[in-house]
Design an enzyme around this catalytic site. Structure first.
Site, PDB file in Angstrom:
ATOM      1  N   ARG A  28     -18.946  60.334 -84.201  1.00 31.53           N
ATOM      2  CA  ARG A  28     -19.098  61.501 -85.066  1.00 31.53           C
ATOM      3  C   ARG A  28     -20.259  62.406 -84.645  1.00 31.53           C
ATOM      4  NH1 ARG A  28     -21.288  61.440 -90.253  1.00 31.53           N
ATOM      5  NH2 ARG A  28     -20.211  62.766 -91.729  1.00 31.53           N
ATOM      6  N   LYS A  30     -20.774  64.442 -82.439  1.00 31.30           N
ATOM      7  CA  LYS A  30     -20.553  65.786 -81.870  1.00 31.30           C
ATOM      8  C   LYS A  30     -20.068  66.780 -82.918  1.00 31.30           C
ATOM      9  CE  LYS A  30     -19.549  63.925 -77.327  1.00 31.30           C
ATOM     10  NZ  LYS A  30     -19.246  62.540 -77.739  1.00 31.30           N
ATOM     11  N   CYS A  52     -59.998  72.393 -97.861  1.00 34.10           N
ATOM     12  CA  CYS A  52     -59.310  71.092 -97.762  1.00 34.10           C
ATOM     13  C   CYS A  52     -60.087  70.023 -98.512  1.00 34.10           C
ATOM     14  CB  CYS A  52     -59.165  70.706 -96.292  1.00 34.10           C
ATOM     15  SG  CYS A  52     -58.643  69.000 -96.061  1.00 34.10           S
ATOM     16  N   CYS A  55     -61.573  67.221 -95.945  1.00 38.72           N
ATOM     17  CA  CYS A  55     -62.567  67.505 -94.905  1.00 38.72           C
ATOM     18  C   CYS A  55     -63.954  67.007 -95.320  1.00 38.72           C
ATOM     19  CB  CYS A  55     -62.621  69.009 -94.627  1.00 38.72           C
ATOM     20  SG  CYS A  55     -61.382  69.584 -93.455  1.00 38.72           S
ATOM     21  N   ASN A  77     -58.105  56.928-104.523  1.00 36.79           N
ATOM     22  CA  ASN A  77     -57.263  58.082-104.835  1.00 36.79           C
ATOM     23  C   ASN A  77     -57.605  58.614-106.228  1.00 36.79           C
ATOM     24  OD1 ASN A  77     -54.978  59.800-105.401  1.00 36.79           O
ATOM     25  ND2 ASN A  77     -53.879  58.702-103.777  1.00 36.79           N
ATOM     26  N   ASP A  78     -57.886  59.904-106.301  1.00 33.23           N
ATOM     27  CA  ASP A  78     -58.248  60.505-107.591  1.00 33.23           C
ATOM     28  C   ASP A  78     -57.054  60.566-108.540  1.00 33.23           C
ATOM     29  OD1 ASP A  78     -60.965  61.116-106.776  1.00 33.23           O
ATOM     30  OD2 ASP A  78     -60.100  62.685-105.507  1.00 33.23           O
ATOM     31  N   HIS A 115     -59.885  68.577 -89.065  1.00 34.05           N
ATOM     32  CA  HIS A 115     -58.749  69.001 -89.882  1.00 34.05           C
ATOM     33  C   HIS A 115     -57.519  69.324 -89.035  1.00 34.05           C
ATOM     34  CE1 HIS A 115     -56.953  70.783 -93.494  1.00 34.05           C
ATOM     35  NE2 HIS A 115     -56.584  71.812 -92.762  1.00 34.05           N
ATOM     36  N   ASN A 155     -47.860  59.324 -94.603  1.00 32.12           N
ATOM     37  CA  ASN A 155     -46.823  60.351 -94.750  1.00 32.12           C
ATOM     38  C   ASN A 155     -47.269  61.508 -93.903  1.00 32.12           C
ATOM     39  OD1 ASN A 155     -45.038  59.269 -96.585  1.00 32.12           O
ATOM     40  ND2 ASN A 155     -46.199  60.008 -98.337  1.00 32.12           N
ATOM     41  N   CYS A 162     -45.904  65.218 -97.678  1.00 31.01           N
ATOM     42  CA  CYS A 162     -47.336  65.125 -97.432  1.00 31.01           C
ATOM     43  C   CYS A 162     -48.008  66.377 -98.006  1.00 31.01           C
ATOM     44  CB  CYS A 162     -47.577  65.022 -95.933  1.00 31.01           C
ATOM     45  SG  CYS A 162     -49.292  64.842 -95.519  1.00 31.01           S
ATOM     46  N   SER A 163     -49.071  66.161 -98.786  1.00 30.56           N
ATOM     47  CA  SER A 163     -49.654  67.272 -99.541  1.00 30.56           C
ATOM     48  C   SER A 163     -50.717  68.029 -98.750  1.00 30.56           C
ATOM     49  CB  SER A 163     -50.253  66.736-100.838  1.00 30.56           C
ATOM     50  OG  SER A 163     -51.286  65.818-100.538  1.00 30.56           O
ATOM     51  N   HIS A 166     -54.417  67.597 -93.164  1.00 30.44           N
ATOM     52  CA  HIS A 166     -55.559  66.851 -92.618  1.00 30.44           C
ATOM     53  C   HIS A 166     -55.072  65.431 -92.286  1.00 30.44           C
ATOM     54  CE1 HIS A 166     -60.044  66.346 -92.358  1.00 30.44           C
ATOM     55  NE2 HIS A 166     -59.601  65.101 -92.204  1.00 30.44           N
ATOM     56  N   HIS A 168     -54.383  61.892 -92.362  1.00 33.03           N
ATOM     57  CA  HIS A 168     -54.763  60.874 -93.356  1.00 33.03           C
ATOM     58  C   HIS A 168     -53.600  59.948 -93.661  1.00 33.03           C
ATOM     59  CE1 HIS A 168     -52.657  63.762 -95.928  1.00 33.03           C
ATOM     60  NE2 HIS A 168     -52.529  62.792 -96.814  1.00 33.03           N
ATOM     61  N   GLN A 170     -52.559  56.486 -96.630  1.00 31.92           N
ATOM     62  CA  GLN A 170     -52.860  55.938 -97.957  1.00 31.92           C
ATOM     63  C   GLN A 170     -52.737  54.425 -97.930  1.00 31.92           C
ATOM     64  OE1 GLN A 170     -51.390  57.744-101.546  1.00 31.92           O
ATOM     65  NE2 GLN A 170     -50.399  59.385-100.411  1.00 31.92           N
ATOM     66  N   HIS A 298     -45.544  44.047 -88.317  1.00 31.54           N
ATOM     67  CA  HIS A 298     -44.877  45.166 -87.659  1.00 31.54           C
ATOM     68  C   HIS A 298     -45.155  46.455 -88.419  1.00 31.54           C
ATOM     69  CE1 HIS A 298     -41.929  43.446 -90.502  1.00 31.54           C
ATOM     70  NE2 HIS A 298     -41.451  44.664 -90.643  1.00 31.54           N
TER      71      HIS A 298
HETATM   72  P1  H2U Z   1     -50.296  62.655 -99.425  1.00 28.56           P
HETATM   73  O1  H2U Z   1     -50.605  63.842 -98.595  1.00 28.56           O
HETATM   74  O2  H2U Z   1     -49.530  61.588 -98.644  1.00 28.56           O
HETATM   75  O3  H2U Z   1     -49.646  63.059-100.698  1.00 28.56           O
HETATM   76  O4  H2U Z   1     -51.702  61.968 -99.789  1.00 28.56           O
HETATM   77  C1  H2U Z   1     -52.780  62.662-100.344  1.00 28.56           C
HETATM   78  C2  H2U Z   1     -53.318  61.888-101.506  1.00 28.56           C
HETATM   79  O5  H2U Z   1     -54.589  62.426-101.815  1.00 28.56           O
HETATM   80  C3  H2U Z   1     -52.478  62.003-102.785  1.00 28.56           C
HETATM   81  O6  H2U Z   1     -52.032  60.725-103.146  1.00 28.56           O
HETATM   82  C4  H2U Z   1     -54.807  62.345-103.199  1.00 28.56           C
HETATM   83  C5  H2U Z   1     -53.454  62.570-103.816  1.00 28.56           C
HETATM   84  O7  H2U Z   1     -53.346  61.896-105.046  1.00 28.56           O
HETATM   85  N1  H2U Z   1     -55.827  63.311-103.574  1.00 28.56           N
HETATM   86  C6  H2U Z   1     -57.039  62.881-104.069  1.00 28.56           C
HETATM   87  O8  H2U Z   1     -57.235  61.673-104.252  1.00 28.56           O
HETATM   88  N2  H2U Z   1     -58.018  63.786-104.356  1.00 28.56           N
HETATM   89  C7  H2U Z   1     -57.860  65.126-104.215  1.00 28.56           C
HETATM   90  O9  H2U Z   1     -58.786  65.876-104.444  1.00 28.56           O
HETATM   91  C8  H2U Z   1     -56.555  65.684-103.831  1.00 28.56           C
HETATM   92  C9  H2U Z   1     -55.511  64.699-103.402  1.00 28.56           C
END
Ligand code: H2U
Length: 348
Positions: A28, A30, A52, A55, A77-78, A115, A155, A162-163, A166, A168, A170, A298
């Site tokens: 499939r 093609k 950012c 940074c 993580n905040d 960055h 990610n 991915c947000s 930069h 990174h 998790q 792995h």
């Molecule tokens: P992703 O780009 O994979 O989403 O990971 C970025 C993470 O960074 C995301 O889980 C965290 C977000 O909750 N973050 C903070 O902890 N502090 C911030 O000021 C912004 C984003």
């Protein structure tokens, strides 16, 4: 009737690691494409972006300020999906309604103060620091009584959700072993009991002999497209030595891990001349105090792109409702990745 040919005929392949199947339809590949095309946005990132939140020296959304880090940097993580102080408990109503409390710690890890870099653009010795940070975090999070599993992942790319560009990753660590590593625990244990060897040791032996799915290897690691790959250019980095987790790697092996991580991601970038998006993560032994001798370290890469920088694979329809499906064979994908240069030749 002609005989069954894996390169021609529709078939299903078994993934012995997580006990699932994938439908492969080589005939499939093609078919014409008139569907969605992703935009390939040019990347002109500065070395330091004052806006950012990852940074060095910048203020995050929480108001916390990043240190002026020079290498790697980890922080809680905040917006953590898991929280450390959750009361233990279960909810059950008959055999249908079930819930259980879950506690954990989520971290963000910055790979570099720069960055504008990505893993394939970083120096191997700087990627070594990333591997070293993974080891430190796996050990320190895993040593906590209530942490039974540590999931390290990356990610990469906006289309993977991915947000922030930069570089990174998790780490989510938690009080239960989640379902994918739990399935891999059960399958590897069963195999180990039956064969007295890790499943991936036996698997690697065959792959290294056949060579059709190998992308790149060094003295300590192999990167290959698994026989059972679901995503078009899915790959897996496997340690040649049977180790259960990254904390058992020697200094030389950590260096080799950094080396193959770089080489594989350079090939990814060169394949479609784009900063190649993916979700990648390390699967390794849970930290629940059980022996887990069958576990074999792995790292899996799940990239969404299918035929160019702008055409991605959709996991919809049949894939959502029945089982995953792919057109190009894993052997063809491995060949494509082998054919591209191992030198990062383009900045886009
Ligand atoms: P992703 O780009 O994979 O989403 O990971 C970025 C993470 O960074 C995301 O889980 C965290 C977000 O909750 N973050 C903070 O902890 N502090 C911030 O000021 C912004 C984003």
């Amino acid at each position: 009737m002609e005989s069954f040919d894996l390169t021609e005929h529709p078939h299903r392949r078994y993934n012995p690691l997580n006990d699932t199947w994938v439908l492969v339809s080589p005939h499939r590949s093609k078919r014409p494409w008139q569907g969605q095309v992703e935009k390939n946005t040019p990347d002109n990132r500065p070395q330091h972006d004052p806006e950012c939140y990852l940074c060095p020296g910048n203020t995050r959304a929480s108001g916390d300020v990043n240190t002026d880090y020079k290498g790697t940097y980890a922080f809680t993580n905040d917006f953590s999906a898991l929280l450390a102080d959750v009361p233990e408990g279960n909810f059950e109503n008959g055999d249908i309604f079930k819930a259980e409390s879950q506690s954990g710690i989520c971290k963000v890890i910055c790979f570099s103060p720069r960055h504008d870099l990505t893993i394939p653009e970083m120096e191997t010795e700087d990627i070594w620091r990333v591997v070293d940070l993974w080891v430190e975090e796996y050990k320190s999070l895993g040593s906590k009584d209530f942490i039974r599993y540590v999931q390290i992942f990356e990610n990469k790319g906006a289309i993977m959700g991915c947000s922030n560009p930069h570089p990174h990753g998790q780490i989510w660590s938690q009080s239960h072993v989640p379902q994918e590593p739990a399935r891999k625990t059960a399958s590897q244990q069963k195999y180990f009991e039956n064969h007295g060897k890790s499943m991936l040791s036996d698997y690697l032996e065959i792959e290294l002999r056949e060579k059709t799915r190998i992308v790149v290897e060094n003295d300590h690691f192999v990167a290959l497209v698994p026989f059972w790959a679901v995503w078009p250019f899915e790959t897996m980095i496997v340690s040649k030595r049977h180790v259960q987790n990254i904390s058992q790697l020697t200094e030389t092996e950590k260096n080799a891990f950094a080396d193959i991580y770089k080489k594989l991601t350079i090939r990814y970038d060169n394949l479609f001349e784009v900063s190649f998006p993916y979700s990648a993560g390390i699967h390794q032994s849970p930290t629940d105090g059980l022996p887990h001798e069958s576990w074999h370290l792995h790292m899996s890469f799940y990239p969404p792109l299918l035929r160019s920088a702008t055409v991605k694979k959709f996991m919809v329809g049949y894939e959502m409702l029945a089982e995953p499906q792919r057109d190009i064979t894993p052997e063809y994908s491995a060949q494509r990745l082998r054919e591209v240069s191992e030198v990062h030749y383009k900045k886009w």
